[in-house]
Design a protein around this motif. Sequence first.
Motif, PDB file in Angstrom:
ATOM      1  N   ARG A 148       0.833  -1.205   0.000  1.00  0.00           N
ATOM      2  CA  ARG A 148       0.000   0.000   0.000  1.00  0.00           C
ATOM      3  C   ARG A 148       0.869   1.257   0.000  1.00  0.00           C
ATOM      4  O   ARG A 148       1.906   1.318   0.658  1.00  0.00           O
ATOM      5  N   LEU A 149       0.395   2.240  -0.760  1.00  0.00           N
ATOM      6  CA  LEU A 149       1.021   3.562  -0.747  1.00  0.00           C
ATOM      7  C   LEU A 149       0.310   4.390   0.313  1.00  0.00           C
ATOM      8  O   LEU A 149      -0.845   4.772   0.149  1.00  0.00           O
ATOM      9  N   LEU A 150       1.002   4.645   1.415  1.00  0.00           N
ATOM     10  CA  LEU A 150       0.367   5.359   2.527  1.00  0.00           C
ATOM     11  C   LEU A 150       0.343   6.865   2.312  1.00  0.00           C
ATOM     12  O   LEU A 150      -0.636   7.539   2.659  1.00  0.00           O
ATOM     13  N   SER A 151       1.431   7.397   1.760  1.00  0.00           N
ATOM     14  CA  SER A 151       1.483   8.860   1.512  1.00  0.00           C
ATOM     15  C   SER A 151       2.499   9.129   0.416  1.00  0.00           C
ATOM     16  O   SER A 151       3.379   8.310   0.135  1.00  0.00           O
ATOM     17  N   ARG A 152       2.369  10.316  -0.196  1.00  0.00           N
ATOM     18  CA  ARG A 152       3.309  10.716  -1.244  1.00  0.00           C
ATOM     19  C   ARG A 152       3.320  12.233  -1.348  1.00  0.00           C
ATOM     20  O   ARG A 152       2.338  12.907  -1.046  1.00  0.00           O
ATOM     21  N   ASN A 153       4.448  12.751  -1.782  1.00  0.00           N
ATOM     22  CA  ASN A 153       4.583  14.200  -1.933  1.00  0.00           C
ATOM     23  C   ASN A 153       5.701  14.474  -2.936  1.00  0.00           C
ATOM     24  O   ASN A 153       6.644  13.677  -3.058  1.00  0.00           O
ATOM     25  N   VAL A 154       5.594  15.591  -3.644  1.00  0.00           N
ATOM     26  CA  VAL A 154       6.610  15.945  -4.624  1.00  0.00           C
ATOM     27  C   VAL A 154       6.997  17.405  -4.429  1.00  0.00           C
ATOM     28  O   VAL A 154       6.146  18.251  -4.177  1.00  0.00           O
ATOM     29  N   TYR A 155       8.308  17.675  -4.550  1.00  0.00           N
ATOM     30  CA  TYR A 155       8.801  19.051  -4.411  1.00  0.00           C
ATOM     31  C   TYR A 155      10.132  19.160  -5.151  1.00  0.00           C
ATOM     32  O   TYR A 155      10.776  18.154  -5.485  1.00  0.00           O
ATOM     33  N   SER A 156      10.521  20.406  -5.412  1.00  0.00           N
ATOM     34  CA  SER A 156      11.771  20.636  -6.135  1.00  0.00           C
ATOM     35  C   SER A 156      12.965  20.252  -5.271  1.00  0.00           C
ATOM     36  O   SER A 156      12.978  20.496  -4.065  1.00  0.00           O
ATOM     37  N   HIS A 157      13.954  19.677  -5.920  1.00  0.00           N
ATOM     38  CA  HIS A 157      15.166  19.289  -5.192  1.00  0.00           C
ATOM     39  C   HIS A 157      15.845  20.555  -4.681  1.00  0.00           C
ATOM     40  O   HIS A 157      16.034  21.531  -5.439  1.00  0.00           O
ATOM     41  N   PRO A 158      16.249  20.572  -3.404  1.00  0.00           N
ATOM     42  CA  PRO A 158      16.797  21.817  -2.836  1.00  0.00           C
ATOM     43  C   PRO A 158      18.150  22.205  -3.407  1.00  0.00           C
ATOM     44  O   PRO A 158      18.517  23.396  -3.366  1.00  0.00           O
ATOM     45  N   ASN A 159      18.905  21.280  -3.962  1.00  0.00           N
ATOM     46  CA  ASN A 159      20.263  21.588  -4.405  1.00  0.00           C
ATOM     47  C   ASN A 159      20.467  21.392  -5.908  1.00  0.00           C
ATOM     48  O   ASN A 159      21.449  21.912  -6.459  1.00  0.00           O
ATOM     49  N   THR A 160      19.587  20.653  -6.569  1.00  0.00           N
ATOM     50  CA  THR A 160      19.784  20.365  -7.993  1.00  0.00           C
ATOM     51  C   THR A 160      18.618  20.937  -8.791  1.00  0.00           C
ATOM     52  O   THR A 160      17.468  20.579  -8.550  1.00  0.00           O
ATOM     53  N   PRO A 161      18.907  21.859  -9.721  1.00  0.00           N
ATOM     54  CA  PRO A 161      17.817  22.437 -10.523  1.00  0.00           C
ATOM     55  C   PRO A 161      17.220  21.418 -11.495  1.00  0.00           C
ATOM     56  O   PRO A 161      17.878  20.462 -11.900  1.00  0.00           O
ATOM     57  N   LYS A 162      15.946  21.634 -11.857  1.00  0.00           N
ATOM     58  CA  LYS A 162      15.205  20.791 -12.784  1.00  0.00           C
ATOM     59  C   LYS A 162      15.134  19.336 -12.350  1.00  0.00           C
ATOM     60  O   LYS A 162      15.032  18.412 -13.159  1.00  0.00           O
ATOM     61  N   VAL A 163      15.187  19.112 -11.069  1.00  0.00           N
ATOM     62  CA  VAL A 163      15.043  17.759 -10.508  1.00  0.00           C
ATOM     63  C   VAL A 163      13.981  17.818  -9.417  1.00  0.00           C
ATOM     64  O   VAL A 163      13.979  18.725  -8.575  1.00  0.00           O
ATOM     65  N   LEU A 164      13.078  16.873  -9.453  1.00  0.00           N
ATOM     66  CA  LEU A 164      12.031  16.776  -8.443  1.00  0.00           C
ATOM     67  C   LEU A 164      12.366  15.639  -7.470  1.00  0.00           C
ATOM     68  O   LEU A 164      12.917  14.601  -7.859  1.00  0.00           O
ATOM     69  N   THR A 165      12.029  15.865  -6.206  1.00  0.00           N
ATOM     70  CA  THR A 165      12.176  14.827  -5.190  1.00  0.00           C
ATOM     71  C   THR A 165      10.786  14.371  -4.764  1.00  0.00           C
ATOM     72  O   THR A 165       9.923  15.194  -4.454  1.00  0.00           O
ATOM     73  N   ILE A 166      10.596  13.079  -4.781  1.00  0.00           N
ATOM     74  CA  ILE A 166       9.308  12.500  -4.384  1.00  0.00           C
ATOM     75  C   ILE A 166       9.508  11.720  -3.098  1.00  0.00           C
ATOM     76  O   ILE A 166      10.364  10.824  -3.022  1.00  0.00           O
ATOM     77  N   SER A 167       8.773  12.099  -2.082  1.00  0.00           N
ATOM     78  CA  SER A 167       8.802  11.347  -0.826  1.00  0.00           C
ATOM     79  C   SER A 167       7.554  10.482  -0.766  1.00  0.00           C
ATOM     80  O   SER A 167       6.464  10.901  -1.170  1.00  0.00           O
ATOM     81  N   ALA A 168       7.727   9.250  -0.313  1.00  0.00           N
ATOM     82  CA  ALA A 168       6.591   8.315  -0.268  1.00  0.00           C
ATOM     83  C   ALA A 168       6.761   7.393   0.921  1.00  0.00           C
ATOM     84  O   ALA A 168       7.864   7.170   1.438  1.00  0.00           O
TER      85      ALA A 168
END
Length: 241
Positions: A148-168
């Motif tokens: 099961r996918l309990l939670s997920r979120n996406v945001y811009s990488h704090p140090n690398t441009p044009k890269v997204l970080t997805i937490s799940a």
Amino acid sequence: MYTQCNHCNAIFRVTMKELTAAQGLLRCGECDNIFDAMKNLSQTLPEERRFAQKLVKMAPVEIQEPTTIEHTTPKSKRLPQDLKHKLSNARYFISIIVGILALLLLLQVLYSNRHWLAQQPITSPIIRQLCTLVDCDITPYRDIRKIRLLSRNVYSHPNTPKVLTISASIQNEATFPQPYPLIEISFLDKNNKVLALRRFPPEEYLQNSKGKLMSTGIPDELLLNITDPGDEAIRFQFRFM
């Protein structure tokens, strides 16, 4: 008195009363042949030779059922005791060899199908115990539907441009530990067209993932990095594989 079957040479002990009642025609207890007992009639038992045929001319007779008499087996037809013993031993060893071959075939079938058998509730304990004894590998049972996918979120990488970080956060809700899944993340536009897609194997989102299994009922927190697909991507979705 003795007589002999002219078909299989079996020897019989007879009496004149029996011959008279059967009108000289007897049925052989060995080959079921009807023969004229008077032709080979003798007062003595032959010693490894044939009876001298005595030509006794008798008128043909019609009989309903010839008399079947007790058969006396000559010594030459009896198997020696040591030969019988050898034949018995041969059959015994053949049975052992056949049993061993059948066991080896069964073990080969079990080994070839061990991964499937290890996933069946009835055979799983036996197969896993056997593989522990002989040190063979087994593919762990898995059920993607129980992850099961309990939670997920996406945001811009704090140090690398044009890269997204997805937490799940994902959790194994099965009653057994199972391998971590291959995670597919896709970004879609307003028309549900896939703009970007990436698949993450366990070794990319876990440390020391080799042979590691998802525990039951314990959430796993993940961080995944993916190239930013641009402003046209308005949503993303997870898929476990």
